[in-house]
Design a protein around this motif. Structure first.
Motif, PDB file in Angstrom:
ATOM      1  N   TYR A  89       8.299  51.914   8.550  1.00  0.00           N
ATOM      2  CA  TYR A  89       9.767  52.293   9.340  1.00  0.00           C
ATOM      3  C   TYR A  89      10.399  51.198  10.087  1.00  0.00           C
ATOM      4  O   TYR A  89      10.992  50.901  10.161  1.00  0.00           O
ATOM      5  CB  TYR A  89       9.089  53.106  10.502  1.00  0.00           C
ATOM      6  N   MET A  90       9.317  50.363  10.301  1.00  0.00           N
ATOM      7  CA  MET A  90       9.684  49.135  10.945  1.00  0.00           C
ATOM      8  C   MET A  90      10.571  48.154   9.908  1.00  0.00           C
ATOM      9  O   MET A  90      11.100  47.038   9.806  1.00  0.00           O
ATOM     10  CB  MET A  90       8.702  48.071  11.698  1.00  0.00           C
ATOM     11  N   GLY A  91      10.220  48.628   8.469  1.00  0.00           N
ATOM     12  CA  GLY A  91      10.467  47.274   7.431  1.00  0.00           C
ATOM     13  C   GLY A  91      12.071  47.905   6.802  1.00  0.00           C
ATOM     14  O   GLY A  91      12.488  47.150   6.950  1.00  0.00           O
ATOM     15  N   VAL A  92      12.130  49.017   7.062  1.00  0.00           N
ATOM     16  CA  VAL A  92      13.379  49.679   7.083  1.00  0.00           C
ATOM     17  C   VAL A  92      14.295  49.334   7.700  1.00  0.00           C
ATOM     18  O   VAL A  92      15.123  48.668   7.972  1.00  0.00           O
ATOM     19  CB  VAL A  92      13.564  51.139   7.207  1.00  0.00           C
ATOM     20  N   GLU A  93      13.550  49.031   9.732  1.00  0.00           N
ATOM     21  CA  GLU A  93      14.993  48.694  10.728  1.00  0.00           C
ATOM     22  C   GLU A  93      14.803  47.539  10.165  1.00  0.00           C
ATOM     23  O   GLU A  93      15.946  46.931  10.729  1.00  0.00           O
ATOM     24  CB  GLU A  93      13.673  48.979  12.015  1.00  0.00           C
ATOM     25  N   HIS A 100      11.435  46.610  19.405  1.00  0.00           N
ATOM     26  CA  HIS A 100      12.260  45.846  18.207  1.00  0.00           C
ATOM     27  C   HIS A 100      11.861  44.482  17.834  1.00  0.00           C
ATOM     28  O   HIS A 100      11.452  43.805  17.030  1.00  0.00           O
ATOM     29  CB  HIS A 100      13.589  45.638  18.381  1.00  0.00           C
ATOM     30  N   GLY A 101      11.801  43.576  19.045  1.00  0.00           N
ATOM     31  CA  GLY A 101      12.214  42.150  18.750  1.00  0.00           C
ATOM     32  C   GLY A 101      10.538  41.766  18.162  1.00  0.00           C
ATOM     33  O   GLY A 101      10.095  40.630  17.773  1.00  0.00           O
ATOM     34  N   ARG A 102       9.484  42.584  18.784  1.00  0.00           N
ATOM     35  CA  ARG A 102       8.241  42.134  17.914  1.00  0.00           C
ATOM     36  C   ARG A 102       7.843  43.196  16.419  1.00  0.00           C
ATOM     37  O   ARG A 102       7.116  41.807  15.765  1.00  0.00           O
ATOM     38  CB  ARG A 102       7.074  42.355  19.031  1.00  0.00           C
ATOM     39  N   PHE A 103       8.158  43.609  16.648  1.00  0.00           N
ATOM     40  CA  PHE A 103       7.775  44.249  15.071  1.00  0.00           C
ATOM     41  C   PHE A 103       8.836  43.969  13.644  1.00  0.00           C
ATOM     42  O   PHE A 103       8.420  44.093  13.152  1.00  0.00           O
ATOM     43  CB  PHE A 103       7.480  45.645  15.436  1.00  0.00           C
ATOM     44  N   VAL A 104      10.799  43.826  14.317  1.00  0.00           N
ATOM     45  CA  VAL A 104      11.489  43.599  13.761  1.00  0.00           C
ATOM     46  C   VAL A 104      12.428  42.454  13.283  1.00  0.00           C
ATOM     47  O   VAL A 104      12.236  41.888  12.582  1.00  0.00           O
ATOM     48  CB  VAL A 104      12.278  45.230  14.028  1.00  0.00           C
ATOM     49  N   GLY A 105      12.341  41.743  14.635  1.00  0.00           N
ATOM     50  CA  GLY A 105      12.443  40.717  14.867  1.00  0.00           C
ATOM     51  C   GLY A 105      14.370  40.252  14.562  1.00  0.00           C
ATOM     52  O   GLY A 105      14.859  41.395  14.266  1.00  0.00           O
TER      53      GLY A 105
END
Length: 410
Positions: A158-162, A183-188
């Motif tokens: 899901y973080m890849g999708v985000e 969001h900042g930690r896992f998506v950037g």
């Protein structure tokens, strides 16, 4: 409303002149805190002169959703579209994305605001036909996919999708510092317009709740899912009763694990100590229990905690998600999630607390929430996010335009 896609329309929502924005809100289930947030925004934005429409699921919410949506109609100049949506990813999502794109094109939306993981995906994936101006894409996660445990396959997926969808996001409207941090930690991702827009509640919700004479000792309000920590709460109740405390618990809500939780209570010997009731207005529910317990394993910024704190309801809660942001300086009272001993000790403290001391504690938290979680501020911050995203887009388009040719000297 039927399960097939349907549109309900009304006349202009505002007599304040031409609307500044044509806003289409997109989300899945018309239930719970996310739905309340959207309903509040719709009323605020309509009153400010904007034209509003929405797209949501046709298969959840039942009669309560139908009634709530009917009450919203006077504020929805651009109507309602309901189309079946699945909770988990499904091929039918393609149909929904097309429905969102079609509706946004029909109403010439200037803002396409997705809520939750599903609504956010639909709003950002939707591609409008050529020649139709692309709206600003706004996204409010409401926890959603950010609440999965880091390191798990589902979280990574899901973080890849985000991460992919962030490239089609003009403004992030995070409902808590917690989710913004996740969001900042896992998506950037590249820089975007970002706002922290805390959920807000109305002044009338700060009236103290009066408990019924036959109120239960403990109260749970929310979705009946194991992820909400309900098994831990049931184990805690067993421990309380083993100490000679004839504690009773009322569970208010519905959800996918309801049957399993009822059976678990029976197997634990709690059938006479636990009662289950369907969803109901929160103040009615709060009056039925003296201490509200929030045993969640993951949360974002839950309305149920805001509403209970505002109404001066004694609270025991786990330290997860954005809940510390609600408690503020009282966050030291929160307990570790998944720990029945810590939860029991916190409940015992409130059960044994001096009445005047407990009332003073509840008033202090209510006053703190009043100062920091205003519905008016929530509405203003969302509109500010839209405006900043529009300004950023206009600036980018101007910078990308070739310089104008100068006239040659005569």
């Amino acid at each position: 409303m039927s399960a097939s896609a349907s549109v309900l329309s009304v006349g202009p929502a505002s007599s304040a002149g031409e609307a500044v924005h044509r806003i289409l809100h997109v989300f899945r289930a018309p239930v719970g805190g996310l739905f309340r947030h959207v309903c509040d925004l719709i009323r605020i934005q309509s009153a400010a002169g904007h034209e509003i429409g929405l797209v949501c699921d046709a298969s959840t919410g039942g009669e309560r959703a139908v009634q709530a949506l009917d009450e919203l109609l006077p504020h929805l100049a651009l109507g309602i579209v309901r189309v079946p949506m699945r909770r988990n990813p499904h091929l039918s999502d393609i149909v929904v994305v097309r429905a969102v794109a079609r509706r946004a094109a029909e109403i010439r939306a200037t803002i396409l605001h997705g809520h939750g993981a599903k609504g956010g995906a639909y709003a950002r994936i939707a591609r409008l036909p050529a020649g139709v101006p692309s709206p600003i894409r706004a996204y409010t996660p409401h926890g959603g996919s950010y609440n999965y445990k880091p390191g798990t396959l589902r979280h990574r997926l899901y973080m890849g999708v985000e991460r992919l969808l962030s490239t089609r996001t003009d403004v992030f409207l995070f409902e808590s510092e917690y989710v913004a941090g996740r969001h900042g930690r896992f998506v950037g991702s590249r820089p975007h317009t970002v706002r922290i827009v805390h959920n807000g509640i109305d002044e009338v919700e700060f009236a103290p709740v009066l408990h019924r004479a036959d109120a239960y000792d403990l109260l749970y309000i929310g979705e009946l899912r194991e992820a909400k920590g309900i098994p831990v709460l049931l184990d805690t109740l067993v421990a309380l009763r083993a100490e000679g405390r004839p504690t009773r618990l009322l569970m208010v809500g519905s959800g996918p694990d309801e049957d399993q939780l009822v059976e678990r209570a029976r197997k634990l010997g709690l059938s006479g100590a636990v009662a289950f009731e369907p969803p109901q207005p929160i103040r009615i529910a709060l009056a039925k229990g003296r201490i509200m317990v929030v045993p969640s394993l993951a949360e974002s910024l839950p309305y149920v905690v805001l509403e209970a704190a505002a109404a001066q309801q004694p609270l025991v809660s786990t330290n997860v998600g954005g809940i510390p942001e609600i408690f503020g300086t009282a966050a030291t009272d929160l307990v570790r999630p998944g720990d029945p001993v810590a939860l029991k000790n916190a409940i015992v403290r409130l059960l044994d607390e001096d009445t005047a001391e407990g009332a003073a504690r509840a008033r202090a938290l209510s006053d703190s929430v009043r100062a920091r979680f205003s519905m008016r501020r929530m509405g203003a911050d969302v509109l500010s996010g839209y405006a900043a995203a529009l300004l950023r887009r206009d600036k980018s388009m101007h910078e990308a335009s070739p310089p104008a040719m100068k006239e040659p000297p005569q």
